[in-house]
Scaffold this active site. Structure first.
Site, PDB file in Angstrom:
ATOM      1  N   CYS A   2      -4.191  22.595 -15.242  1.00 53.33           N
ATOM      2  CA  CYS A   2      -4.484  23.602 -16.258  1.00 53.33           C
ATOM      3  C   CYS A   2      -3.494  24.758 -16.148  1.00 53.33           C
ATOM      4  O   CYS A   2      -3.138  25.186 -15.053  1.00 53.33           O
ATOM      5  CB  CYS A   2      -5.891  24.180 -16.175  1.00 53.33           C
ATOM      6  SG  CYS A   2      -7.166  22.941 -16.354  1.00 53.33           S
ATOM      7  N   ARG A  27       1.413  21.430 -16.519  1.00 56.17           N
ATOM      8  CA  ARG A  27       0.256  21.597 -15.623  1.00 56.17           C
ATOM      9  C   ARG A  27      -0.981  20.849 -16.114  1.00 56.17           C
ATOM     10  O   ARG A  27      -1.989  20.779 -15.412  1.00 56.17           O
ATOM     11  CB  ARG A  27      -0.087  23.089 -15.485  1.00 56.17           C
ATOM     12  CG  ARG A  27       0.994  23.883 -14.788  1.00 56.17           C
ATOM     13  CD  ARG A  27       0.574  25.331 -14.670  1.00 56.17           C
ATOM     14  NE  ARG A  27      -0.620  25.450 -13.868  1.00 56.17           N
ATOM     15  CZ  ARG A  27      -0.634  25.583 -12.554  1.00 56.17           C
ATOM     16  NH1 ARG A  27       0.501  25.626 -11.886  1.00 56.17           N
ATOM     17  NH2 ARG A  27      -1.766  25.686 -11.899  1.00 56.17           N
ATOM     18  N   TRP A  74      -6.090  20.161 -18.009  1.00 56.83           N
ATOM     19  CA  TRP A  74      -6.136  18.875 -17.318  1.00 56.83           C
ATOM     20  C   TRP A  74      -7.620  18.664 -17.012  1.00 56.83           C
ATOM     21  O   TRP A  74      -8.211  19.402 -16.233  1.00 56.83           O
ATOM     22  CB  TRP A  74      -5.309  18.912 -16.035  1.00 56.83           C
ATOM     23  CG  TRP A  74      -5.234  17.599 -15.338  1.00 56.83           C
ATOM     24  CD1 TRP A  74      -4.392  16.571 -15.639  1.00 56.83           C
ATOM     25  CD2 TRP A  74      -6.021  17.166 -14.212  1.00 56.83           C
ATOM     26  NE1 TRP A  74      -4.612  15.517 -14.773  1.00 56.83           N
ATOM     27  CE2 TRP A  74      -5.606  15.856 -13.890  1.00 56.83           C
ATOM     28  CE3 TRP A  74      -7.036  17.754 -13.456  1.00 56.83           C
ATOM     29  CZ2 TRP A  74      -6.160  15.130 -12.849  1.00 56.83           C
ATOM     30  CZ3 TRP A  74      -7.594  17.022 -12.413  1.00 56.83           C
ATOM     31  CH2 TRP A  74      -7.146  15.723 -12.117  1.00 56.83           C
ATOM     32  N   ASN A 100      -8.687  28.044 -14.847  1.00 61.76           N
ATOM     33  CA  ASN A 100      -8.016  26.977 -14.113  1.00 61.76           C
ATOM     34  C   ASN A 100      -8.747  26.832 -12.781  1.00 61.76           C
ATOM     35  O   ASN A 100      -8.942  27.815 -12.083  1.00 61.76           O
ATOM     36  CB  ASN A 100      -6.541  27.394 -13.896  1.00 61.76           C
ATOM     37  CG  ASN A 100      -5.803  26.517 -12.893  1.00 61.76           C
ATOM     38  OD1 ASN A 100      -4.865  26.957 -12.255  1.00 61.76           O
ATOM     39  ND2 ASN A 100      -6.221  25.286 -12.739  1.00 61.76           N
ATOM     40  N   GLY A 101      -9.186  25.600 -12.463  1.00 64.94           N
ATOM     41  CA  GLY A 101      -9.871  25.390 -11.185  1.00 64.94           C
ATOM     42  C   GLY A 101     -11.171  24.638 -11.401  1.00 64.94           C
ATOM     43  O   GLY A 101     -11.361  23.988 -12.433  1.00 64.94           O
ATOM     44  N   GLU A 489       8.145   6.213  -1.859  1.00 61.73           N
ATOM     45  CA  GLU A 489       8.490   7.168  -2.913  1.00 61.73           C
ATOM     46  C   GLU A 489       9.002   6.436  -4.161  1.00 61.73           C
ATOM     47  O   GLU A 489       8.641   6.788  -5.286  1.00 61.73           O
ATOM     48  CB  GLU A 489       9.533   8.159  -2.376  1.00 61.73           C
ATOM     49  CG  GLU A 489      10.078   9.157  -3.377  1.00 61.73           C
ATOM     50  CD  GLU A 489       9.023  10.079  -3.991  1.00 61.73           C
ATOM     51  OE1 GLU A 489       7.862  10.081  -3.534  1.00 61.73           O
ATOM     52  OE2 GLU A 489       9.357  10.767  -4.968  1.00 61.73           O
ATOM     53  N   LYS A 493       7.209   6.757  -7.782  1.00 63.45           N
ATOM     54  CA  LYS A 493       7.933   7.192  -8.996  1.00 63.45           C
ATOM     55  C   LYS A 493       7.785   6.162 -10.099  1.00 63.45           C
ATOM     56  O   LYS A 493       7.542   6.501 -11.252  1.00 63.45           O
ATOM     57  CB  LYS A 493       9.417   7.383  -8.718  1.00 63.45           C
ATOM     58  CG  LYS A 493       9.958   8.624  -8.114  1.00 63.45           C
ATOM     59  CD  LYS A 493       9.676   9.957  -8.681  1.00 63.45           C
ATOM     60  CE  LYS A 493       8.312  10.472  -8.277  1.00 63.45           C
ATOM     61  NZ  LYS A 493       8.293  11.539  -7.324  1.00 63.45           N
ATOM     62  N   GLU A 496       4.157   6.216 -11.591  1.00 64.29           N
ATOM     63  CA  GLU A 496       3.728   7.346 -12.416  1.00 64.29           C
ATOM     64  C   GLU A 496       4.549   7.493 -13.694  1.00 64.29           C
ATOM     65  O   GLU A 496       4.026   7.967 -14.703  1.00 64.29           O
ATOM     66  CB  GLU A 496       3.695   8.654 -11.618  1.00 64.29           C
ATOM     67  CG  GLU A 496       5.003   9.108 -11.064  1.00 64.29           C
ATOM     68  CD  GLU A 496       4.872  10.369 -10.207  1.00 64.29           C
ATOM     69  OE1 GLU A 496       3.935  11.133 -10.375  1.00 64.29           O
ATOM     70  OE2 GLU A 496       5.760  10.572  -9.365  1.00 64.29           O
ATOM     71  N   HIS A 512       1.941 -10.308   7.002  1.00 63.14           N
ATOM     72  CA  HIS A 512       0.546 -10.174   7.450  1.00 63.14           C
ATOM     73  C   HIS A 512      -0.442 -10.182   6.288  1.00 63.14           C
ATOM     74  O   HIS A 512      -1.537  -9.634   6.408  1.00 63.14           O
ATOM     75  CB  HIS A 512       0.385  -8.904   8.290  1.00 63.14           C
ATOM     76  CG  HIS A 512       1.184  -8.963   9.557  1.00 63.14           C
ATOM     77  ND1 HIS A 512       0.872  -9.819  10.585  1.00 63.14           N
ATOM     78  CD2 HIS A 512       2.307  -8.309   9.929  1.00 63.14           C
ATOM     79  CE1 HIS A 512       1.770  -9.678  11.555  1.00 63.14           C
ATOM     80  NE2 HIS A 512       2.654  -8.771  11.176  1.00 63.14           N
ATOM     81  N   LYS A 618       1.094  18.744 -13.054  1.00 68.57           N
ATOM     82  CA  LYS A 618       2.106  19.082 -12.056  1.00 68.57           C
ATOM     83  C   LYS A 618       1.506  19.655 -10.782  1.00 68.57           C
ATOM     84  O   LYS A 618       1.928  19.323  -9.692  1.00 68.57           O
ATOM     85  CB  LYS A 618       3.078  20.084 -12.682  1.00 68.57           C
ATOM     86  CG  LYS A 618       4.229  20.491 -11.792  1.00 68.57           C
ATOM     87  CD  LYS A 618       5.200  19.358 -11.647  1.00 68.57           C
ATOM     88  CE  LYS A 618       6.341  19.675 -10.716  1.00 68.57           C
ATOM     89  NZ  LYS A 618       7.011  18.455 -10.264  1.00 68.57           N
TER      90      LYS A 618
HETATM   91  C1  F6R Z   1       4.706  12.811  -7.553  1.00 64.92           C
HETATM   92  C2  F6R Z   1       4.243  14.182  -7.424  1.00 64.92           C
HETATM   93  C3  F6R Z   1       2.996  14.425  -6.656  1.00 64.92           C
HETATM   94  C4  F6R Z   1       3.143  15.710  -5.810  1.00 64.92           C
HETATM   95  C5  F6R Z   1       1.815  16.040  -5.134  1.00 64.92           C
HETATM   96  C6  F6R Z   1       1.926  17.242  -4.234  1.00 64.92           C
HETATM   97  O1  F6R Z   1       5.886  12.747  -8.281  1.00 64.92           O
HETATM   98  O2  F6R Z   1       4.835  15.088  -7.941  1.00 64.92           O
HETATM   99  O3  F6R Z   1       2.652  13.347  -5.874  1.00 64.92           O
HETATM  100  O4  F6R Z   1       4.137  15.492  -4.862  1.00 64.92           O
HETATM  101  O5  F6R Z   1       0.861  16.297  -6.116  1.00 64.92           O
HETATM  102  O6  F6R Z   1       2.328  18.367  -4.948  1.00 64.92           O
HETATM  103  P1  F6R Z   1       2.919  19.632  -4.223  1.00 64.92           P
HETATM  104  O7  F6R Z   1       4.219  19.234  -3.607  1.00 64.92           O
HETATM  105  O8  F6R Z   1       3.086  20.645  -5.311  1.00 64.92           O
HETATM  106  O9  F6R Z   1       1.929  20.044  -3.188  1.00 64.92           O
END
Ligand code: F6R
Length: 623
Positions: A2, A27, A74, A100-101, A489, A493, A496, A512, A618
């Site tokens: 949010c 966000r 969100w 937000n929250g 990673e 990527k 998502e 395994h 985000k």
């Molecule tokens: C993936 C991504 C998330 C963040 C995670 C932690 O691309 O962006 O997995 O890495 O939500 O976020 P931060 O680093 O802001 O604590």
């Protein structure tokens, strides 16, 4: 998670609020809404969908008001819908709130309010805030908000507006981000600093448990308990923070392309001649450094993968045991730490609720905490004992790319700084590391200069069957040692950005159980940068090829063997994504780049919204 915006000043509020929402939409983008106050009237417009949908809706009305609040959502409590969108109003329609929250005790509050006759228009937890303020309103909005927040349990950043107070906004925050930007005759509110950098560089930061009554020329900050707080504005001169695509189609590609600059900026002034490291905010006393017996890394998502890389680097350079934990797990399992434990918490946003809670837990047990973050003034900087910034600049695409690279660099610098103290690295090795770090930006650039082969691979992997379904829907990523976190990673990527199911495994684990899933329809991406375990990795690649799974590799430019092991897809010249040679500790940084590009182009090929993937946001400020 949010985004909230607010404005009071001489200009029309609507264009500024919409600009803020557009910038904040990373966000959350399930719905958006605005409330504008003009001539004692509160005009509220809210719509399910992205900010663009709201932008279409508001063209049906005229708004001249110079004070307003706005929100991009969100969804947590209540599905994305018009009625669950913010702002939420009280029964009288005089008070409107954006939030937000999460209000954890909303259900008991709601029940109590309903018993008193309040009518709820949504299924959200947030709406209780508007009704609670209404209950406590006796002519003083600031006091009513204070009484309301004292009854709320959970995490929140709120902005409140009321018809009866046409020149005032009230804000309050507890464990959620909110910044106040000020100019001579106007006040801005936003969830993030970069949203406001176009308008001001002067910011006030509320601590958790503080609120402010804001009118032009009168800013009154207090604790929830009513104690006045004096704060001076801070000047944020953060050129890289501006939110603009700079000619790129997507923020994600722009941010991937920025990575040579990110490495240079993150190293600047910190890596000195001969590999010595000076970290401006690394204020841990030298005698404390000698006491460190254990290191914990704490993070979520991509930042957690940076922690897994840190584990290898710290153990190799320092010979101190390192444990890496998902922040969401760490806080609930009574971890064993004490004053001889150093905790390194990694968070791009500095606002991730789980990471913040983990830090509190660690500090309560006596550990010292260093935060690695990208966002100046974020909550983590207030929770941790010390903060080292990543200097990646604002990361807007929801998928983290450049921050991940910068996190690895900062971790390397901390490891070097600690090993400098411990004398655990020989001078020759230090020189080699320093040289390799200096070479990184040019090496990253050389990968970025040649997207086409990766784009071709993504196109091949997006081919469809005659019935219109994608041929490849399950991917494996395999690596050993420092390649294993990069496999994770790369898989994250891809998941998502392109909604392809992708799983990462330590290559030795394949046999395994996981190998049962391999078929000719399961593309496998192997990482081959760790020479020490190369032969083992080659054996694992052979096991995959024997199951007829299509294989792609990330390998060094001078690795002549791999091309003959991994045959190219028909019509392509190679299935090997090449990276320049570097030392094994820095290979994860280079190996990440082709996988970021593969995810980006796979998302594009499959028509996905790469900057704002579905269901994500985000900054994850809820548990
Ligand atoms: C993936 C991504 C998330 C963040 C995670 C932690 O691309 O962006 O997995 O890495 O939500 O976020 P931060 O680093 O802001 O604590």
């Amino acid at each position: 998670m949010c985004g909230i915006v607010g404005y009071i000043g001489p200009k029309e509020a609507m264009p500024l609020l919409m600009e803020g929402l557009n910038k904040l939409s990373y966000r959350g983008y399930d719905s958006a809404g605005v409330a504008i106050l003009e001539n004692q009237e509160l005009q509220v417009v809210k719509k399910k969908g992205k900010v663009a949908v709201l932008a279409g809706e508001i063209t049906k009305y005229t708004f001249g008001g110079k004070i307003g609040i706005a929100h991009t959502r969100w969804a947590t409590h209540g599905e994305p819908s018009d009625r669950n969108s913010h702002p939420h109003a009280d029964c009288s329609g005089k008070i409107a709130v954006v939030h937000n929250g999460i209000i954890e005790n909303y259900s008991s509050l709601k029940k109590h309010l309903q018993e008193k006759g309040h009518k709820f228009a949504s299924e959200t937890d947030s709406e209780v805030i508007a009704h609670l303020i209404e209950v406590h309103y006796k002519g003083n909005l600031e006091e009513a908000v204070r009484q309301a927040v004292l009854r709320m349990i959970g995490a929140f950043a709120i902005v409140v507006i009321s018809k009866d107070h046409p020149n005032q906004l009230i804000v309050a925050r507890q464990d959620c981000p909110l910044v106040i930007g000020i100019n001579d005759n106007e006040i801005f509110i936003a969830s993030d600093i970069p949203v406001l950098l176009e308008h001001t560089q002067k910011f006030l930061f509320l601590d958790s448990g503080e609120m402010a009554a804001l009118s032009v020329g009168d800013v009154r900050i207090s604790t929830f308990n009513g104690n006045r707080v004096q704060k001076l504005p801070q000047i944020i001169n953060w050129e890289q923070g501006k939110i603009e695509k700079a000619g790129y189609e997507h923020f994600m590609l722009k941010e991937i392309e920025e990575q040579p600059r990110v490495v240079r900026d993150t190293l600047r002034g910190r890596l000195l001649a001969g590999g010595l490291v000076e970290l401006e905010d690394f204020a841990l006393p030298e005698d404390y450094l000698s006491q460190i017996k254990r290191i914990y890394m704490l993070a979520c998502g991509t930042a957690y993968h940076a922690g897994l890389i840190g584990e290898h680097i710290f153990e190799d350079l320092l010979r101190i045991p390192v444990e890496v934990d998902l922040a969401s797990e760490f806080r609930y399992r009574d971890p064993i730490l004490d004053e001889n434990t150093l905790v390194i918490a990694i968070s791009q946003s500095g606002e991730t609720a789980d990471t913040l809670a983990g830090i509190k837990e660690a500090k309560a047990k006596g550990a010292k905490v260093i935060a690695i973050t990208n966002v100046i003034g974020s909550s983590i900087t207030r929770e941790a004992d010390h903060t080292i910034y990543t200097r990646a600049g604002a990361e807007i695409a929801v998928a983290s790319t450049k921050a991940f690279i910068a996190q690895q660099i900062v971790m390397f610098l901390i490891a070097l700084r600690l090993s400098q103290h411990a004398g655990s690295i020989a001078g020759g090795v230090l020189h080699e590391i320093a040289q390799a770090l200096h070479d990184l930006p040019v090496q990253i650039q050389s990968i970025l200069d040649n997207h086409q082969p990766i784009r071709d691979l993504a196109k091949h992997l997006a081919q469809q069957n005659p019935c219109g379904h994608y041929k490849y829907n399950d991917f494996f990523f395999l690596g050993r040692g420092l390649d294993e976190p990069i496999a994770r990673e790369g898989a994250l990527k891809l998941r998502e950005i392109s909604y392809i199911h992708a799983a990462a495994y330590a290559a030795g684990e394949l046999k395994h159980g996981n190998i049962a899933l391999l078929t000719s329809q399961t593309p496998v991406i192997v990482l081959l940068t760790q020479e020490r375990i190369r032969e083992k990795m080659i054996s694992n690649i052979m096991e995959v090829i024997a199951r007829e799974a299509p294989v792609m590799a990330v390998a060094y430019e001078d690795d002549n063997e791999i091309a003959s092991i991994v045959p190219p897809f028909s019509g392509l010249s190679s299935n090997v994504m090449r990276i320049p040679r570097t030392i094994s500790w820095l290979a994860p940084i280079l190996a990440t780049i082709p996988l970021q590009l593969l995810a980006y182009y796979s998302g594009l090929e499959r028509g996905c919204d790469v900057d704002q993937p579905r269901n994500l946001a985000k900054s994850v400020t809820v548990e």
